[in-house]
Design an enzyme around this catalytic site. Structure first.
Site, PDB file in Angstrom:
ATOM      1  N   SER A 180      53.776  47.084  52.776  1.00  0.00           N
ATOM      2  CA  SER A 180      52.608  47.493  51.975  1.00  0.00           C
ATOM      3  C   SER A 180      53.078  48.442  50.884  1.00  0.00           C
ATOM      4  O   SER A 180      54.093  49.135  51.051  1.00  0.00           O
ATOM      5  CB  SER A 180      51.598  48.221  52.866  1.00  0.00           C
ATOM      6  N   TYR A 223      50.317  54.707  58.943  1.00  0.00           N
ATOM      7  CA  TYR A 223      50.456  53.358  58.338  1.00  0.00           C
ATOM      8  C   TYR A 223      51.613  53.326  57.328  1.00  0.00           C
ATOM      9  O   TYR A 223      52.459  52.430  57.357  1.00  0.00           O
ATOM     10  CB  TYR A 223      49.132  53.006  57.658  1.00  0.00           C
TER      11      TYR A 223
HETATM   12  P1  NAP Z   1      43.451  41.764  59.331  1.00  0.00           P
HETATM   13  O1  NAP Z   1      42.502  40.884  58.607  1.00  0.00           O
HETATM   14  O2  NAP Z   1      42.957  43.028  59.955  1.00  0.00           O
HETATM   15  O3  NAP Z   1      44.200  40.867  60.455  1.00  0.00           O
HETATM   16  C1  NAP Z   1      45.146  41.452  61.282  1.00  0.00           C
HETATM   17  C2  NAP Z   1      45.745  40.398  62.189  1.00  0.00           C
HETATM   18  O4  NAP Z   1      46.710  41.076  63.022  1.00  0.00           O
HETATM   19  C3  NAP Z   1      44.744  39.745  63.109  1.00  0.00           C
HETATM   20  O5  NAP Z   1      45.067  38.372  63.296  1.00  0.00           O
HETATM   21  C4  NAP Z   1      44.932  40.495  64.435  1.00  0.00           C
HETATM   22  O6  NAP Z   1      44.635  39.735  65.581  1.00  0.00           O
HETATM   23  C5  NAP Z   1      46.436  40.748  64.382  1.00  0.00           C
HETATM   24  N1  NAP Z   1      46.830  41.841  65.263  1.00  0.00           N
HETATM   25  C6  NAP Z   1      46.476  43.148  65.194  1.00  0.00           C
HETATM   26  N2  NAP Z   1      47.052  43.835  66.208  1.00  0.00           N
HETATM   27  C7  NAP Z   1      47.785  42.942  66.923  1.00  0.00           C
HETATM   28  C8  NAP Z   1      48.606  43.025  68.059  1.00  0.00           C
HETATM   29  N3  NAP Z   1      48.814  44.198  68.694  1.00  0.00           N
HETATM   30  N4  NAP Z   1      49.197  41.898  68.528  1.00  0.00           N
HETATM   31  C9  NAP Z   1      49.005  40.710  67.913  1.00  0.00           C
HETATM   32  N5  NAP Z   1      48.244  40.558  66.811  1.00  0.00           N
HETATM   33  C10 NAP Z   1      47.644  41.667  66.316  1.00  0.00           C
HETATM   34  O7  NAP Z   1      44.674  42.224  58.414  1.00  0.00           O
HETATM   35  P2  NAP Z   1      45.084  41.764  56.933  1.00  0.00           P
HETATM   36  O8  NAP Z   1      44.343  42.595  55.963  1.00  0.00           O
HETATM   37  O9  NAP Z   1      45.098  40.292  56.844  1.00  0.00           O
HETATM   38  O10 NAP Z   1      46.603  42.321  56.914  1.00  0.00           O
HETATM   39  C11 NAP Z   1      47.701  41.541  57.361  1.00  0.00           C
HETATM   40  C12 NAP Z   1      48.974  42.338  57.110  1.00  0.00           C
HETATM   41  O11 NAP Z   1      49.060  42.685  55.725  1.00  0.00           O
HETATM   42  C13 NAP Z   1      48.996  43.672  57.878  1.00  0.00           C
HETATM   43  O12 NAP Z   1      50.306  43.929  58.323  1.00  0.00           O
HETATM   44  C14 NAP Z   1      48.592  44.675  56.835  1.00  0.00           C
HETATM   45  O13 NAP Z   1      49.086  45.964  57.116  1.00  0.00           O
HETATM   46  C15 NAP Z   1      49.236  44.081  55.597  1.00  0.00           C
HETATM   47  N6  NAP Z   1      48.621  44.541  54.352  1.00  0.00           N
HETATM   48  C16 NAP Z   1      47.303  44.312  54.093  1.00  0.00           C
HETATM   49  C17 NAP Z   1      46.765  44.771  52.893  1.00  0.00           C
HETATM   50  C18 NAP Z   1      45.313  44.545  52.550  1.00  0.00           C
HETATM   51  O14 NAP Z   1      44.887  45.055  51.500  1.00  0.00           O
HETATM   52  N7  NAP Z   1      44.559  43.810  53.327  1.00  0.00           N
HETATM   53  C19 NAP Z   1      47.557  45.473  51.990  1.00  0.00           C
HETATM   54  C20 NAP Z   1      48.894  45.691  52.283  1.00  0.00           C
HETATM   55  C21 NAP Z   1      49.418  45.213  53.468  1.00  0.00           C
HETATM   56  P3  NAP Z   1      43.114  39.700  66.157  1.00  0.00           P
HETATM   57  O15 NAP Z   1      42.347  38.833  65.194  1.00  0.00           O
HETATM   58  O16 NAP Z   1      43.251  39.101  67.495  1.00  0.00           O
HETATM   59  O17 NAP Z   1      42.635  41.126  66.177  1.00  0.00           O
END
Ligand code: NAP
Length: 253
Positions: free
Chosen positions: A148, A161
């Protein structure tokens, strides 16, 4: 890749929704079979997973969905053993699963710090270590860690984070140095603000202020990230390793 009669296998952690689901779909469209992981196995999660799995299957992928907690080493070990026995070695590992538990450092509880490190960083170490065994044997593989911009620049309210995401960059560069001689690449993608459940939780005022600091004046889409991950997973990126690709629309931090 390794077995020419079979499609290459990609494993996406947290692949049922948000960025992970878009990555899984793009990789399916690009000719990968998939292992999609998530944490929850309840009814709603299953419904969301089913939609995501169905989309990947329509794109022609064989999809293996498995729920386990990626912050639990024993669970990761059991999952990788099962995947390897049932589907063979993982060719592309995308460490995408992540959580936030925001708060100012002065008020942050040690458990709140540790929990985010466990899910976002320890998991990538566990999964990379376990999947690298098969990759080393076949002398090819790609590891892609979803970091990130918070890990590159730091971010107020995200000591846990940002530390986990900065740690992923160190892990990525180290893996690239340790495993490059075995034909394995490791790269990180550092998204800025992407429109998912994670950012939909932000107050409207914060969202508007954030957009003013982005050259393209918009949040990214999950497809913006999936396309970059698919590029890193493709032969076009065979000579790229140890890099961090920032995908943030020109974010001023
Ligand atoms: P999200 O919609 O919250 O989805 C998170 C996913 O991770 C879900 O499938 C969740 O599974 C899974 N997960 C969480 N804890 C877990 C665990 N302990 N074991 C297995 N699976 C787990 O997140 P997102 O926004 O798509 O983000 C995805 C990645 O991109 C993350 O690493 C985040 O930090 C990074 N990121 C996001 C952004 C942003 O703006 N969104 C920006 C920078 C980086 P469940 O559905 O079962 O809960």
């Amino acid at each position: 890749m390794a077995n020419e009669n079979k499609k290459p296998l990609a494993l996406v952690t947290g692949g049922t929704r948000g960025i992970g689901a878009a990555i899984a779909l793009k990789l399916a469209q690009d000719g990968f079979d998939l292992v999609i992981n998530c944490l929850n196995d309840d009814e709603l999660a299953q419904e969301i997973s089913q939609q995501s799995i169905a989309a990947c299957q329509s794109a022609g992928a064989d999809v293996y969905a498995l729920a386990w907690d990626v912050s639990d080493y024993a669970a990761c070990e059991a999952a990788v053993e099962k995947i390897t026995a049932d589907r063979g070695n993982v060719d592309v590992l995308v460490n995408n699963a992540g959580i936030t538990k925001d708060g100012l450092m002065l008020r942050m509880k040690p458990e709140q710090f540790q929990q985010v490190l466990n899910v976002n960083l320890n998991s990538a170490f566990y999964m990379s270590k376990l999947c690298a065994k098969g990759m080393t044997r076949q002398r090819s593989g790609k590891i892609i860690n979803i970091s990130s911009v918070a890990g590159v620049y730091g971010n107020a309210g995200q000591a846990n984070y940002a530390s986990s995401k900065a740690g992923l960059i160190g892990l990525t560069k180290t893996i690239s140095k340790e495993l490059g001689s075995r034909g394995i690449t490791a790269n990180a993608v550092a998204p800025g603000f992407i429109d998912t459940a994670m950012t939909q939780a932000l107050p409207e005022k914060v969202v508007e202020a954030a957009k003013q600091g982005i050259s393209l004046r918009r949040f990214g889409t999950v497809e913006d990230i999936a396309g970059v991950v698919a590029f890193l997973a493709s032969p076009a990126a065979d000579y790229i390793t140890g890099q961090v690709l920032v995908v943030d629309g020109g974010l001023a931090m």
